[in-house]
Design a protein around this motif. Structure first.
Motif, mmCIF file in Angstrom:
data_model
loop_
_atom_site.group_PDB
_atom_site.id
_atom_site.type_symbol
_atom_site.label_atom_id
_atom_site.label_comp_id
_atom_site.label_asym_id
_atom_site.label_seq_id
_atom_site.Cartn_x
_atom_site.Cartn_y
_atom_site.Cartn_z
ATOM 1 N N LEU A 108 0.828 -1.215 0.000
ATOM 2 C CA LEU A 108 0.000 0.000 0.000
ATOM 3 C C LEU A 108 0.860 1.262 0.000
ATOM 4 C CD1 LEU A 108 -2.871 -0.913 2.496
ATOM 5 C CD2 LEU A 108 -2.828 -1.134 0.012
ATOM 6 N N GLN A 109 1.983 1.236 0.707
ATOM 7 C CA GLN A 109 2.936 2.346 0.734
ATOM 8 C C GLN A 109 2.242 3.703 0.985
ATOM 9 O OE1 GLN A 109 4.828 1.556 -3.133
ATOM 10 N NE2 GLN A 109 6.671 0.940 -2.022
ATOM 11 N N THR A 110 1.571 3.784 2.120
ATOM 12 C CA THR A 110 0.859 5.005 2.482
ATOM 13 C C THR A 110 1.477 5.619 3.741
ATOM 14 O OG1 THR A 110 -1.266 5.864 3.270
ATOM 15 C CG2 THR A 110 -0.896 3.516 3.557
ATOM 16 N N ASP A 111 1.839 6.890 3.659
ATOM 17 C CA ASP A 111 2.555 7.574 4.744
ATOM 18 C C ASP A 111 1.802 7.606 6.073
ATOM 19 O OD1 ASP A 111 4.524 7.951 2.912
ATOM 20 O OD2 ASP A 111 4.267 10.124 2.726
ATOM 21 N N PRO A 112 0.478 7.820 6.081
ATOM 22 C CA PRO A 112 -0.215 7.893 7.373
ATOM 23 C C PRO A 112 -0.034 6.650 8.243
ATOM 24 C CG PRO A 112 -1.607 8.791 5.663
ATOM 25 C CD PRO A 112 -0.419 8.195 4.972
ATOM 26 N N TYR A 146 1.581 6.643 11.979
ATOM 27 C CA TYR A 146 0.874 6.038 13.117
ATOM 28 C C TYR A 146 1.787 5.052 13.837
ATOM 29 C CZ TYR A 146 -2.931 3.998 15.837
ATOM 30 O OH TYR A 146 -3.740 3.578 16.863
ATOM 31 N N GLY A 147 2.555 4.288 13.074
ATOM 32 C CA GLY A 147 3.470 3.318 13.670
ATOM 33 C C GLY A 147 4.607 3.968 14.432
ATOM 34 N N MET A 148 4.980 5.185 14.047
ATOM 35 C CA MET A 148 6.048 5.908 14.750
ATOM 36 C C MET A 148 5.575 6.434 16.097
ATOM 37 S SD MET A 148 7.637 8.033 11.515
ATOM 38 C CE MET A 148 8.815 8.952 12.513
ATOM 39 N N GLY A 149 4.280 6.676 16.240
ATOM 40 C CA GLY A 149 3.746 7.160 17.505
ATOM 41 C C GLY A 149 4.295 8.520 17.885
ATOM 42 N N ASP A 150 4.720 8.656 19.136
ATOM 43 C CA ASP A 150 5.209 9.939 19.644
ATOM 44 C C ASP A 150 6.554 10.339 19.041
ATOM 45 O OD1 ASP A 150 2.962 10.178 21.222
ATOM 46 O OD2 ASP A 150 3.911 9.270 22.980
ATOM 47 N N ARG A 151 7.197 9.422 18.335
ATOM 48 C CA ARG A 151 8.484 9.759 17.713
ATOM 49 C C ARG A 151 8.308 10.645 16.482
ATOM 50 N NH1 ARG A 151 10.889 5.937 15.240
ATOM 51 N NH2 ARG A 151 9.299 4.305 15.334
ATOM 52 N N TYR A 152 7.096 10.699 15.961
ATOM 53 C CA TYR A 152 6.859 11.493 14.757
ATOM 54 C C TYR A 152 6.949 12.981 15.098
ATOM 55 C CZ TYR A 152 4.533 13.500 10.694
ATOM 56 O OH TYR A 152 4.233 14.249 9.586
ATOM 57 N N ASP A 153 7.821 13.707 14.375
ATOM 58 C CA ASP A 153 8.036 15.126 14.642
ATOM 59 C C ASP A 153 7.624 16.001 13.466
ATOM 60 O OD1 ASP A 153 9.978 14.548 12.790
ATOM 61 O OD2 ASP A 153 11.686 15.140 14.043
ATOM 62 N N GLY A 154 6.814 15.456 12.570
ATOM 63 C CA GLY A 154 6.366 16.217 11.420
ATOM 64 C C GLY A 154 7.098 15.860 10.142
ATOM 65 N N ARG A 155 8.117 15.006 10.253
ATOM 66 C CA ARG A 155 8.879 14.587 9.081
ATOM 67 C C ARG A 155 8.986 13.071 9.020
ATOM 68 N NH1 ARG A 155 14.589 17.132 9.328
ATOM 69 N NH2 ARG A 155 14.739 16.012 7.330
ATOM 70 N N ILE A 156 8.967 12.550 7.798
ATOM 71 C CA ILE A 156 9.227 11.125 7.568
ATOM 72 C C ILE A 156 10.550 11.018 6.825
ATOM 73 C CG2 ILE A 156 8.432 8.988 6.480
ATOM 74 C CD1 ILE A 156 5.610 9.987 6.666
ATOM 75 N N ARG A 157 11.510 10.316 7.413
ATOM 76 C CA ARG A 157 12.823 10.146 6.801
ATOM 77 C C ARG A 157 12.917 8.783 6.117
ATOM 78 N NH1 ARG A 157 12.615 12.664 11.496
ATOM 79 N NH2 ARG A 157 13.729 14.647 11.799
ATOM 80 N N SER A 158 13.963 8.597 5.320
ATOM 81 C CA SER A 158 14.153 7.336 4.594
ATOM 82 C C SER A 158 14.214 6.159 5.553
ATOM 83 C CB SER A 158 15.443 7.399 3.760
ATOM 84 O OG SER A 158 15.334 8.378 2.752
ATOM 85 N N LYS A 159 14.875 6.358 6.691
ATOM 86 C CA LYS A 159 14.990 5.264 7.663
ATOM 87 C C LYS A 159 13.626 4.887 8.248
ATOM 88 C CE LYS A 159 15.997 8.176 11.701
ATOM 89 N NZ LYS A 159 16.931 8.415 12.836
ATOM 90 N N ASP A 160 12.712 5.883 8.326
ATOM 91 C CA ASP A 160 11.368 5.600 8.845
ATOM 92 C C ASP A 160 10.593 4.708 7.872
ATOM 93 O OD1 ASP A 160 11.812 7.271 11.081
ATOM 94 O OD2 ASP A 160 11.289 9.032 9.890
ATOM 95 N N LEU A 161 10.809 4.933 6.578
ATOM 96 C CA LEU A 161 10.126 4.128 5.561
ATOM 97 C C LEU A 161 10.661 2.701 5.531
ATOM 98 C CD1 LEU A 161 9.923 6.678 2.599
ATOM 99 C CD2 LEU A 161 8.164 6.132 4.283
ATOM 100 N N GLN A 162 11.878 2.509 6.021
ATOM 101 C CA GLN A 162 12.496 1.186 6.004
ATOM 102 C C GLN A 162 12.325 0.434 7.321
ATOM 103 O OE1 GLN A 162 16.577 1.972 4.932
ATOM 104 N NE2 GLN A 162 15.995 3.057 3.047
ATOM 105 N N GLU A 163 11.856 1.164 8.331
ATOM 106 C CA GLU A 163 11.689 0.532 9.653
ATOM 107 C C GLU A 163 10.533 -0.457 9.626
ATOM 108 O OE1 GLU A 163 10.935 1.817 14.332
ATOM 109 O OE2 GLU A 163 10.631 3.266 12.715
ATOM 110 N N LYS A 164 10.781 -1.632 10.161
ATOM 111 C CA LYS A 164 9.739 -2.654 10.180
ATOM 112 C C LYS A 164 8.891 -2.520 11.438
ATOM 113 C CE LYS A 164 12.031 -6.099 7.284
ATOM 114 N NZ LYS A 164 12.486 -7.504 7.170
#
Length: 331
Positions: free
Chosen positions: A239-243, A247-265
């Motif tokens: 699906l490759q959808t940012d939301p 959601y999976g990042m939880g409180d770690r989300y600071d308004g940006r999605i980095r490449s490492k976030d997209l690769q995190e399982k």
């Protein structure tokens, strides 16, 4: 002898009539004088009687004295049938207005609005800050048990809209109302769903609806966004959808999605996993639910935000990359 007493009796009668007229005039003035300087809430506690009310009105500065209080109860007994609760007293309300309001039993209706796409965390914040609402006593798992829910999270299970409540109502009662409403909505729409959808259960449709809700700024695009995700599920494409990543990042989300976030399982990273995440990621609206169950018939596999609330849809990766360059990178 009778003739001599008649003028005396007549005079006494006039005096009595004048006295009664004066008393009635004073009572009417007592009842009709504006008492409320600004619109306010007034709470009459359980077990309080008319006599208690008078003292409370004096303490709160709504009545100067209780000179005519007992007389009012005799002349207008209908105004003494007061009911406990919290009421709104409008600006300029007289004592008679106040008593009429308190006798009506129509308590003030507070309201809370939960917007589409909000999360359970957002709901908790709103409920915690709500005035005159008894706070939740249970954690999420206890609430699920109390609701007899088979799910592991409340995310997505509460219908977002404006709810009304009276003073001292429990926050749980609002949660239950929202839970029942969402369940009824999902049950109804599931029965009317299109054929051939890649969902085995209504809950999976709810998960999809929550993703559509977070991805769609325009209601006109929801059925097309739904078609993209449905088409991907059918061909086993991520699906490759940012939301979901956010959601999976939880409180770690600071308004940006980095490449490492997209690769995190994580359980919600749809860039690294196939299929739907395990739970909804937000509270979807009726429109999002409808779109999940009635996707447009398209060959689209991609979409990108155009920056004006709408999306550009593509059938191929090449077309999609061109759209990304145009709308995101400004090339």
């Amino acid at each position: 002898m009778i003739k001599k007493l008649s003028p005396v009796l007549f005079s006494v009668g006039l005096i009595l009539t004048g006295a009664i007229f004066w008393v009635l005039q004073q009572i009417n003035q007592y009842l009709d004088t504006p008492r409320v300087e600004e619109t306010r809430l007034f709470t009459l506690e359980e077990g309080r009687y008319f006599s208690h009310l008078g003292t409370q009105l004096v303490v709160q500065g709504l009545v100067d004295d209780l000179t005519w209080w007992k007389v009012v109860s005799k002349l207008k007994p209908e105004l003494t049938k007061i009911k406990s609760g919290t009421y709104q007293l409008p600006k300029g309300a007289s004592l008679e207005d106040i008593l009429t309001i308190l006798s009506s039993g129509r308590e003030y209706q507070f309201k809370l609005t939960f917007i589409e796409g909000s999360t359970y965390k957002d709901w908790l914040t709103i409920l915690d800050n709500a005035e005159y609402l008894q706070p939740l006593q249970e954690d999420e798992q206890a609430l699920l048990r109390k609701l007899d829910s088979p799910y592991t999270k409340l995310e997505g299970l509460l219908f977002p809209e404006t709810y009304h409540y009276t003073a001292d109502m429990s926050a749980f009662s609002l949660i239950k109302k929202a839970y029942d409403h969402q369940n009824e909505m999902l049950t109804k729409l599931w029965k009317e769903r299109d054929k051939g959808l890649p969902y085995r259960t209504p809950y999976q449709a709810l998960i999809m609806a929550s993703i559509i809700e977070k991805e769609s700024a325009s209601s006109n695009d929801r059925d097309k966004i739904s078609s993209v995700f449905v088409n991907r599920l059918k061909i086993r494409m991520r699906l490759q959808t940012d939301p979901t990543v956010i959601y999976g990042m939880g409180d770690r989300y600071d308004g940006r999605i980095r490449s490492k976030d997209l690769q995190e399982k994580t359980a919600y990273n749809t860039y690294t996993m196939y299929g739907l995440p395990p739970t909804p990621i937000a509270m979807p609206s009726e429109d999002a639910l409808y779109a999940a169950l009635h996707p447009a018939e398209t060959d689209f596999l991609y979409f990108v935000s155009k920056g004006d609330g709408t999306s550009y849809f593509s059938k191929s990766l090449k077309e999609h990359n061109n759209a990304v360059n145009k709308y995101i990178r400004g090339k």
